[in-house]
Design an enzyme around this catalytic site. Structure first.
Site, PDB file in Angstrom:
ATOM      1  N   LYS A  38      -6.836  -1.093 -21.260  1.00 56.94           N
ATOM      2  CA  LYS A  38      -7.420  -0.187 -20.253  1.00 56.94           C
ATOM      3  C   LYS A  38      -6.322   0.480 -19.431  1.00 56.94           C
ATOM      4  O   LYS A  38      -5.172   0.014 -19.424  1.00 56.94           O
ATOM      5  CB  LYS A  38      -8.355  -0.993 -19.349  1.00 56.94           C
ATOM      6  CG  LYS A  38      -7.651  -2.072 -18.520  1.00 56.94           C
ATOM      7  CD  LYS A  38      -8.643  -2.998 -17.843  1.00 56.94           C
ATOM      8  CE  LYS A  38      -7.906  -4.086 -17.067  1.00 56.94           C
ATOM      9  NZ  LYS A  38      -8.833  -5.133 -16.593  1.00 56.94           N
ATOM     10  N   TYR A 263      13.449   8.352   6.629  1.00 52.96           N
ATOM     11  CA  TYR A 263      12.323   8.611   7.534  1.00 52.96           C
ATOM     12  C   TYR A 263      12.118   7.459   8.504  1.00 52.96           C
ATOM     13  O   TYR A 263      12.178   6.282   8.101  1.00 52.96           O
ATOM     14  CB  TYR A 263      11.032   8.769   6.729  1.00 52.96           C
ATOM     15  CG  TYR A 263      10.860  10.111   6.073  1.00 52.96           C
ATOM     16  CD1 TYR A 263      10.775  11.270   6.831  1.00 52.96           C
ATOM     17  CD2 TYR A 263      10.761  10.209   4.694  1.00 52.96           C
ATOM     18  CE1 TYR A 263      10.587  12.504   6.215  1.00 52.96           C
ATOM     19  CE2 TYR A 263      10.574  11.432   4.074  1.00 52.96           C
ATOM     20  CZ  TYR A 263      10.488  12.587   4.851  1.00 52.96           C
ATOM     21  OH  TYR A 263      10.300  13.786   4.244  1.00 52.96           O
TER      22      TYR A 263
END
Ligand SMILES: *Cc1c(COP(=O)(O)O)cnc(C)c1O
Length: 373
Positions: A38, A263
């Site tokens: 999957k 950041y």
């Protein structure tokens, strides 16, 4: 066309095949090993991974959605068994049956509709039924299961090939929930088999294979361990790593006075440090949660990430390298034999599954396959 300047993701199909064989070897006699492919084979590429598993003998495949099942059917042809783990969409029953997919059904209504719609159209309708044995996620409730067993006509009309259930705590071998689920599954299996003696049974995911032979039943359903995730967290990994990820360095810089990096100015580096900024950030699946904790690998050692992970870049402190090593450095690896998906998951507070399924689409993907078997 993308190339390795955007990062190189190497997927070792030979290792996937060997992991499949070693998991098969673990199974009790009479149990066979399926494969869960999957989510594009946990992000590694179902189109490449599924044929590799097929070459190693796998004939039982599990996908999450009908669309995944249809594309797998096109790739592998009619011979393999493909089970769709999240059922069938109402209205899509005939498409599902005609594609030769076996839906996993979890409610009595779903089973009734499946049987009626396919019967009316004269289409063969093998299906799987999932019972909830204690995870309380997908699966028939005990009430629905009782009603099913009482409905002889439905049981006769339905072609139930597989009874399955899923373990909630298989990666914690000492967890009492495992035995509870095993007992509930055995009870449900015995009851269904008195009505449908042919039905096959499936319980174990990757970690479930290591809980012991009584968990193996007819078909095991490993996913993550095929792709290198350790099915035994906290113990040594019985499977081989499958992915390597190498990021190109786009800037190397010397820091002449102490500075804050990235950041939010969350982390400082001392004067005299050397930094390498690599191409690849959270948009590429380098989870932002590992900022300040993760590491890369170059010249045989771990090099710490510094500051936050940005969308397209990640910064590493490479001060530990010699001048020569630093000058020659072009790439930094962030997944390899040493820095495993499980280690990286630990830095990001998640599991190896999420590291794999997050791997980005900007990397150049190279598939290594050994000799065909
Ligand atoms: C994803 C999934 C698996 C595979 O689990 P792993 O832990 O990756 O081995 C097996 N069964 C079901 C129902 C699943 O959803």
């Amino acid at each position: 066309m993308s190339d390795s300047r955007e990062g190189l993701l190497t997927i070792d199909l030979q290792a996937v095949g060997e992991n499949y064989l070693s998991l098969s070897d673990h199974l009790a006699p009479g149990s066979r090993c399926g494969a869960v492919v999957k989510a594009d084979a946990y992000g590694l590429g179902m189109a490449q991974v599924a044929p590799a598993l097929y070459r190693h003998g796998c004939r039982d495949f599990f996908v999450a959605t009908q669309a995944e099942g249809e594309s797998l059917r096109k790739q592998l042809g009619g011979e393999v068994c493909i089970v769709v783990l999240t059922g069938v969409r109402a209205g899509a029953e005939l498409e599902c049956a005609r594609a030769g997919l076996i839906p996993t059904l979890f409610t009595l209504q779903q089973l009734r509709d499946w049987v009626a719609i396919c019967e009316r159209a004269g289409v063969a309708a093998p299906c799987a039924v999932k019972v909830d044995s204690g995870m309380t996620r997908l699966g028939m409730t005990p009430e629905d299961f009782d009603l099913l067993l009482a409905d002889r006509a439905l049981l006769r009309a339905a072609d139930i090939r597989l009874l399955l259930s899923h373990l909630a705590c298989a990666d914690e071998p000492g967890h009492p929930q495992n035995e509870i689920q095993l007992r509930n599954f055995n009870r449900a299996a015995a009851r269904l088999r008195t009505e449908c003696p042919q039905v096959q049974l499936s319980l174990a995911n990757s970690s479930g294979i290591f809980l012991g032979e009584e968990y193996h039943f007819d078909v095991a359903r490993p996913g993550s361990a095929l792709y290198g995730v350790n099915p035994l967290p906290g113990s040594s990994n019985p499977v081989r790593p499958v992915v390597e990820l190498s990021l190109p360095i786009v800037q190397k810089r010397h820091v002449s006075s102490a500075q804050m990096v990235g950041y939010g100015a969350t982390q400082s580096v001392a004067a005299g440090s050397w930094l390498a900024v690599a191409r690849g950030g959270y948009a590429d699946g380098i989870l932002r949660a590992q900022g300040g904790q993760g590491c890369g690998w170059a010249c045989g050692r771990r090099l710490p990430m510094v500051g936050r992970v940005s969308m397209d870049s990640t910064t590493f402190d490479i001060s530990a390298l010699s001048d020569r090593e630093r000058d020659a450095l072009e790439n930094i690896e962030i997944l390899n034999r040493e820095v495993t998906v499980d280690e990286v998951a630990g830095y990001a507070g998640t599991i190896g599954y999420e590291i794999l399924t997050s791997l980005g689409h900007r990397y150049y993907r190279r598939y290594k396959s050994g000799a065909a078997i």
